[in-house]
Design an enzyme around this catalytic site. Structure first.
Site, PDB file in Angstrom:
ATOM      1  CB  CYS A  48      -1.013   0.082   1.312  1.00  0.00           C
ATOM      2  SG  CYS A  48      -1.997   1.286   1.441  1.00  0.00           S
ATOM      3  CB  CYS A  50      -2.303   5.178   1.551  1.00  0.00           C
ATOM      4  SG  CYS A  50      -2.395   4.843   3.209  1.00  0.00           S
ATOM      5  CB  CYS A  53      -0.243   1.988   5.352  1.00  0.00           C
ATOM      6  SG  CYS A  53      -1.911   1.662   5.206  1.00  0.00           S
TER       7      CYS A  53
HETATM    8  N1  LIG Z   1      -4.115   9.255  -1.294  1.00  0.00           N
HETATM    9  C1  LIG Z   1      -4.526   9.094   0.227  1.00  0.00           C
HETATM   10  C2  LIG Z   1      -5.100   7.892   0.242  1.00  0.00           C
HETATM   11  C3  LIG Z   1      -5.561   7.154   1.671  1.00  0.00           C
HETATM   12  C4  LIG Z   1      -6.351   6.130   1.795  1.00  0.00           C
HETATM   13  O1  LIG Z   1      -7.502   6.185   1.164  1.00  0.00           O
HETATM   14  N2  LIG Z   1      -5.606   5.059   2.398  1.00  0.00           N
HETATM   15  C5  LIG Z   1      -6.593   3.680   2.193  1.00  0.00           C
HETATM   16  C6  LIG Z   1      -5.662   2.625   2.187  1.00  0.00           C
HETATM   17  S1  LIG Z   1      -4.958   2.107   3.672  1.00  0.00           S
HETATM   18  C7  LIG Z   1      -7.886   3.652   3.039  1.00  0.00           C
HETATM   19  O2  LIG Z   1      -8.459   2.784   3.081  1.00  0.00           O
HETATM   20  N3  LIG Z   1      -7.786   4.457   4.153  1.00  0.00           N
HETATM   21  C8  LIG Z   1      -8.779   4.290   5.097  1.00  0.00           C
HETATM   22  C9  LIG Z   1      -8.220   4.737   6.498  1.00  0.00           C
HETATM   23  O3  LIG Z   1      -6.973   5.125   6.652  1.00  0.00           O
HETATM   24  O4  LIG Z   1      -8.775   4.700   7.432  1.00  0.00           O
HETATM   25  C10 LIG Z   1      -3.193   9.020   0.920  1.00  0.00           C
HETATM   26  O5  LIG Z   1      -2.254   8.799   0.528  1.00  0.00           O
HETATM   27  O6  LIG Z   1      -3.330   9.706   2.155  1.00  0.00           O
HETATM   28 ZN   LIG Z   2      -2.561   2.392   3.186  1.00  0.00          ZN
END
Ligand SMILES: N[C@@H](CCC(=O)N[C@@H](CS)C(=O)NCC(=O)O)C(=O)O
Ligand SMILES: [Zn+2]
Ligand SMILES: [Zn+2]
Length: 187
Positions: A48, A50, A53
């Protein structure tokens, strides 16, 4: 250019073991480690990109999989855990001292409620399901990765046999979409 996707996959992917039944994951503190016991293997294990994480230092991606929350229990030093962002969909329980995320849990109504998110590289045993795909790849650009090099990142995943997505894989997107349709009374 030189980059590390993640140390667990940079030099090739090691397949998991059949009938693997889990193990314990630990935070990175030198002593009094938080320990969380996982009583099953993970599924949907993936990279991932993002920004939220937990990633090991120097890695562009996290590697994260899910398992039933009933199979997850804190077995040592749970007092060091705190929820990073109680408002987030995934409540990431992290060690206050070393910052490692031990497990992410969903408490609100959601397609993935009942599944906890974990990084199995924190375990000292081998056999966990290997990463199956890469998710949120374009998100690394939001964190400062030069977009002109992003195709090298996608190419490296493909050379490892992993498909790349900018959100989640089709089966997971379908679960999210079906949940939305059910909530709207359309399914
Ligand atoms: N582009 C954003 C995406 C964040 C995102 O949507 N993360 C996903 C993958 S882990 C998710 O499900 N997030 C929900 C959360 O973190 O509660 C970033 O990088 O901050
Ligand atoms: Zn993530
Ligand atoms: Zn720690």
């Amino acid at each position: 250019m030189a980059f590390s996707l993640h140390p667990v996959i940079d030099n090739g992917i090691t397949k998991g073991a059949a009938n693997f039944t889990g193990g314990t994951i630990y935070c990175h503190c030198p002593s009094d480690k938080v320990a969380v016991t996982l009583k099953s293997n993970v599924v949907h294990n993936h990279a991932c990109g993002c920004s939220i994480c937990w990633k090991p230092k120097g890695a562009l991606f996290a590697i994260i999989g899910v398992l039933p929350r009933d199979a997850v229990s804190v077995t040592a030093n749970g007092s060091k855990l705190h929820v990073l962002d109680p408002e987030a969909t995934i409540q990431r329980n992290a060690c206050k001292e070393c910052g490692v995320h031990l497990f992410g849990r969903i408490e609100k109504d959601h397609a993935f409620k009942g599944l906890d998110f974990v990084h199995v590289e924190l375990s000292d045993v081998k056999g966990w399901q290997e990463p199956q795909f890469a998710a949120f790849v374009s998100s690394i650009i939001e964190q400062g990765f030069d977009p002109k090099d992003i195709d090298q990142v996608r190419g490296k995943f493909k050379s490892l046999g992993l498909e790349t997505y900018d959100v989640l894989s089709p089966p997971l997107m379908d679960m999210l979409a079906a949940f939305t349709a059910k909530q709207a009374g359309l399914l």
